[in-house]
Structure formats: structure tokens, C-alpha cells
Design a protein around this motif. Structure first.
Motif, short mmCIF file in Angstrom:
data_model
loop_
_atom_site.label_atom_id
_atom_site.label_comp_id
_atom_site.label_asym_id
_atom_site.label_seq_id
_atom_site.Cartn_x
_atom_site.Cartn_y
_atom_site.Cartn_z
N PRO A 200 60.24 23.44 -93.21
CA PRO A 200 61.59 23.63 -93.73
C PRO A 200 61.88 25.06 -94.21
O PRO A 200 61.15 25.61 -95.02
CB PRO A 200 61.68 22.62 -94.88
N PRO B 87 58.49 16.98 -95.50
CA PRO B 87 58.11 18.39 -95.57
C PRO B 87 56.61 18.68 -95.60
O PRO B 87 56.20 19.78 -95.28
CB PRO B 87 58.77 18.88 -96.86
N ARG C 298 62.26 18.26 -92.32
CA ARG C 298 63.01 18.27 -93.59
C ARG C 298 62.85 16.94 -94.31
O ARG C 298 62.80 16.90 -95.53
CB ARG C 298 64.49 18.58 -93.35
#
Length: 174
Positions: A158, A121, A118
Motif C-alpha cells: 500500500p 496490508p 490494501r
């Protein structure tokens, strides 16, 4: 704030590398006979993961085809029926139109990997426990399952695992 984030990321990545290197950094895994190892006497702290480590493809005791798709599914052929000590060659193909990854680890390791993804990414992997594949690409991971019996395989891009692109399973005793 950016300096703190960069420092935290640098420390996290360097400690992961140090842990991954562990006591087996000098081992030549291509010459190891993983099938004859006494896993109860191994220093699991030296392994790449709490659930095992990469192994040479020629030592695989089985091959499993893995299909990654944009409907956020991991499909295994044959279905997973794994036990401690198995050495499995995973042949992975991204049948989707977007990038996916295939990652093996403990539930905790996968959660940490998702958190890292996250924050970065566009990161791509090919490190023994994880492989990133663009649309249509094919790759392989050969994995020696040992250590903790609770395993998670996942796509940690993600949103993908959260949408269902993961599977947890328990290794049967040898």
C-alpha cells in the motif's frame, strides 16, 4: 459486514487460484522448451497472467538485476528492452529498510493486486509472478513474456506504486 468481506475475499482468492490453474495445471514447466513454442496457438486463458507465466531459471535468455529502494524506485540493470517470447531471470534485491515486493502483470492485474493488498496490508507473496522481500533480502523470478504486450512491474505494498514504485512498458514484437 465482516462476513460479507470474508466471503468476497474467499471467492476472489479461490477464483484466482482456479484461473491460475487453468488447463496447464498438469504441465511440468521445468521440462518445457519455451523458446520453441508457437505462442500464436497457445490458449492464453490458461496462463498465470495475461502477460505470461513463470518459467524455469535455466531457460532464461537474459538476466536483469532489479534494485528496490525506499525512495520508491525500481532500478533495472541492464535497462528493460524486452520483446514477446523473452524468458527473463529477474534477480531482485531489496536495498531498503522496509519491505517491498516485485510483481509482474497486466495493468489491470496490478490494479486488482493493489486493491487486494490494501485490504490485507501485511500479505507476503512468493507465487511466480510476485515476490515479497524484507529489508536486505534477495530473490528471483523467471518470467516468460507472452500474451498482452502491455506489462506493468510494481511494488504493490500500500502506497508504494502510488509513490512511483512501478513501471509500465510495451513488449516489442518478436
Amino acid at each position: 459486514m465482516k462476513v460479507f468481506t470474508l466471503l468476497a475475499l474467499t471467492l476472489a482468492l479461490s477464483s484466482t487460484t482456479a484461473l491460475a490453474a487453468g488447463d496447464h495445471a498438469g504441465m511440468d514447466h521445468s521440462k518445457m522448451n519455451h523458446g520453441d513454442m508457437d505462442h500464436s496457438k497457445m490458449d492464453h486463458g490458461a496462463m498465470m497472467s495475461a502477460v505470461g507465466m513463470p518459467a524455469p531459471a535455466e531457460q532464461a535468455t537474459q538476466t536483469i538485476q532489479v534494485s528496490l529502494s525506499d525512495d520508491m524506485k525500481l532500478k533495472f540493470e541492464p535497462s528493460l528492452n524486452l520483446k514477446q517470447g523473452d524468458i527473463v531471470r529477474f534477480v531482485i534485491i531489496n536495498n531498503g529498510q522496509i519491505p517491498h515486493e516485485f510483481s509482474i502483470g497486466s495493468i489491470d492485474e496490478q490494479k486488482k493486486h493493489r486493491d487486494m493488498m490494501r485490504s490485507m496490508p501485511n500479505m507476503e507473496h512468493s507465487d511466480g509472478s510476485t515476490i515479497s522481500l524484507k529489508a536486505g533480502e534477495k530473490g528471483e523470478i523467471t518470467w516468460h513474456f507472452m500474451g498482452q504486450p502491455f506489462v506493468e512491474v510494481a511494488c504493490n505494498i500500500p502506497g508504494h506504486a502510488e509513490a512511483g514504485m512501478k513501471m509500465n512498458f510495451v513488449l516489442a514484437a518478436k
